[in-house]
Design a protein around this motif. Structure first.
Motif, PDB file in Angstrom:
ATOM      1  N   GLY A  50       0.602  -1.091  -0.052  1.00  0.00           N
ATOM      2  CA  GLY A  50      -0.235  -0.413   0.456  1.00  0.00           C
ATOM      3  C   GLY A  50       0.944   1.495  -0.011  1.00  0.00           C
ATOM      4  N   GLU A  51       1.902   1.082   0.255  1.00  0.00           N
ATOM      5  CA  GLU A  51       2.703   2.042   0.399  1.00  0.00           C
ATOM      6  C   GLU A  51       3.625   2.611  -0.532  1.00  0.00           C
ATOM      7  OE1 GLU A  51       5.298   2.537   3.232  1.00  0.00           O
ATOM      8  OE2 GLU A  51       3.855   1.880   5.466  1.00  0.00           O
ATOM      9  N   LYS A  52       3.619   1.767  -1.121  1.00  0.00           N
ATOM     10  CA  LYS A  52       4.507   1.533  -2.827  1.00  0.00           C
ATOM     11  C   LYS A  52       3.467   1.897  -3.150  1.00  0.00           C
ATOM     12  CE  LYS A  52       6.944  -1.277  -5.491  1.00  0.00           C
ATOM     13  NZ  LYS A  52       6.675  -2.770  -6.088  1.00  0.00           N
ATOM     14  N   GLU A  53       2.299   1.992  -3.130  1.00  0.00           N
ATOM     15  CA  GLU A  53       1.748   2.177  -4.664  1.00  0.00           C
ATOM     16  C   GLU A  53       1.068   3.357  -3.801  1.00  0.00           C
ATOM     17  OE1 GLU A  53       1.127   0.375  -7.610  1.00  0.00           O
ATOM     18  OE2 GLU A  53       3.211  -0.638  -6.780  1.00  0.00           O
ATOM     19  N   ASN A  54       1.089   3.873  -3.094  1.00  0.00           N
ATOM     20  CA  ASN A  54       0.015   4.964  -2.749  1.00  0.00           C
ATOM     21  C   ASN A  54      -1.521   4.890  -2.076  1.00  0.00           C
ATOM     22  OD1 ASN A  54       0.045   7.768  -1.933  1.00  0.00           O
ATOM     23  ND2 ASN A  54      -0.302   8.853  -3.791  1.00  0.00           N
ATOM     24  N   LEU A  55      -1.669   3.279  -1.527  1.00  0.00           N
ATOM     25  CA  LEU A  55      -2.820   3.159  -1.702  1.00  0.00           C
ATOM     26  C   LEU A  55      -2.961   3.219   0.316  1.00  0.00           C
ATOM     27  CD1 LEU A  55      -2.682   0.741  -3.999  1.00  0.00           C
ATOM     28  CD2 LEU A  55      -4.437   2.473  -4.233  1.00  0.00           C
ATOM     29  N   ASN A  56      -3.807   2.345   0.929  1.00  0.00           N
ATOM     30  CA  ASN A  56      -4.485   1.964   2.002  1.00  0.00           C
ATOM     31  C   ASN A  56      -4.857   0.201   2.252  1.00  0.00           C
ATOM     32  OD1 ASN A  56      -5.570   1.801   4.485  1.00  0.00           O
ATOM     33  ND2 ASN A  56      -5.616   3.674   5.152  1.00  0.00           N
ATOM     34  N   ILE A  57      -4.121   0.098   2.227  1.00  0.00           N
ATOM     35  CA  ILE A  57      -4.263  -1.803   2.241  1.00  0.00           C
ATOM     36  C   ILE A  57      -4.178  -1.906   3.724  1.00  0.00           C
ATOM     37  CG2 ILE A  57      -3.756  -4.110   1.174  1.00  0.00           C
ATOM     38  CD1 ILE A  57      -3.034  -2.722  -0.908  1.00  0.00           C
ATOM     39  N   ARG A  58      -5.362  -2.632   3.970  1.00  0.00           N
ATOM     40  CA  ARG A  58      -5.546  -3.603   5.067  1.00  0.00           C
ATOM     41  C   ARG A  58      -6.500  -4.341   5.489  1.00  0.00           C
ATOM     42  NH1 ARG A  58      -2.752  -0.063   6.828  1.00  0.00           N
ATOM     43  NH2 ARG A  58      -3.140   1.996   7.952  1.00  0.00           N
ATOM     44  N   ILE A  59      -6.321  -5.484   6.652  1.00  0.00           N
ATOM     45  CA  ILE A  59      -6.584  -7.500   6.182  1.00  0.00           C
ATOM     46  C   ILE A  59      -6.666  -7.264   7.784  1.00  0.00           C
ATOM     47  CG2 ILE A  59      -4.098  -8.119   6.822  1.00  0.00           C
ATOM     48  CD1 ILE A  59      -5.453 -10.782   5.593  1.00  0.00           C
ATOM     49  N   MET A  60      -8.204  -7.880   7.773  1.00  0.00           N
ATOM     50  CA  MET A  60      -9.166  -7.925   8.839  1.00  0.00           C
ATOM     51  C   MET A  60      -9.431  -9.279   8.720  1.00  0.00           C
ATOM     52  SD  MET A  60     -11.211  -5.649  11.443  1.00  0.00           S
ATOM     53  CE  MET A  60     -10.492  -3.973  10.748  1.00  0.00           C
ATOM     54  N   ARG A  61      -9.067 -10.358  10.034  1.00  0.00           N
ATOM     55  CA  ARG A  61      -9.442 -11.782   9.946  1.00  0.00           C
ATOM     56  C   ARG A  61     -11.119 -11.512  10.336  1.00  0.00           C
ATOM     57  NH1 ARG A  61      -5.963 -15.359  12.466  1.00  0.00           N
ATOM     58  NH2 ARG A  61      -3.891 -14.206  13.469  1.00  0.00           N
ATOM     59  N   GLU A  62     -12.207 -12.108   9.727  1.00  0.00           N
ATOM     60  CA  GLU A  62     -13.571 -12.630   9.617  1.00  0.00           C
ATOM     61  C   GLU A  62     -14.151 -12.233  11.027  1.00  0.00           C
ATOM     62  OE1 GLU A  62     -16.589 -14.011   6.880  1.00  0.00           O
ATOM     63  OE2 GLU A  62     -15.897 -15.336   8.033  1.00  0.00           O
ATOM     64  N   ASP A  63     -13.170 -13.136  11.805  1.00  0.00           N
ATOM     65  CA  ASP A  63     -14.302 -13.156  12.989  1.00  0.00           C
ATOM     66  C   ASP A  63     -14.287 -11.543  14.116  1.00  0.00           C
ATOM     67  OD1 ASP A  63     -11.971 -13.231  13.499  1.00  0.00           O
ATOM     68  OD2 ASP A  63     -12.039 -15.174  15.337  1.00  0.00           O
TER      69      ASP A  63
END
Length: 89
Positions: free
Chosen positions: A68-81
Motif C-alpha cells: 500500500g505504501e509503495k502504491e500510495n494506497l491504504n491496504i488493510r486486512i482483518m480476520r473475519e471474526d
C-alpha cells in the motif's frame, strides 16, 4: 479461516492485479471481490481464505501495508471474526 482485505486510494491501472498477486504468492485464496470507483477514488473489499497462508498473519498484514505504501494506497486486512465483531451492534 477467512479475512477481509480493504483497499482505498486513487484509481490507477493494476490495483486488483497487484493485491491478488500478493495473495497468490502467499497461498491466500480470493473468494469474493467487490470494487467501486467513487470519483477518482478506488475502493475494494476482498473476502479471502487465509487457512493455508504461508506466513504468520501479522507478517502478511505487514506485506500488504508495504504494498500500500509503495502504491500510495491504504491496504488493510482483518480476520473475519474480528471484522464481524466490530460491526455488530
Amino acid at each position: 479461516m477467512r479475512a477481509i482485505i480493504t483497499v482505498v486510494g486513487h484509481d490507477t491501472v493494476g490495483i486488483l492485479s497487484k493485491v491478488s498477486t500478493e495473495c497468490a504468492e502467499n497461498n491466500v485464496n480470493v473468494m469474493e471481490v467487490t470494487q467501486s470507483i467513487l470519483s477518482d477514488l478506488f475502493c475494494m473489499i476482498m473476502l479471502v481464505d487465509v487457512t493455508n497462508l504461508k506466513k504468520p498473519f501479522g507478517e502478511f498484514s505487514d506485506l500488504l501495508g508495504e504494498l500500500g505504501e509503495k502504491e500510495n494506497l491504504n491496504i488493510r486486512i482483518m480476520r473475519e471474526d474480528l471484522f464481524n465483531s466490530m460491526h455488530r451492534i
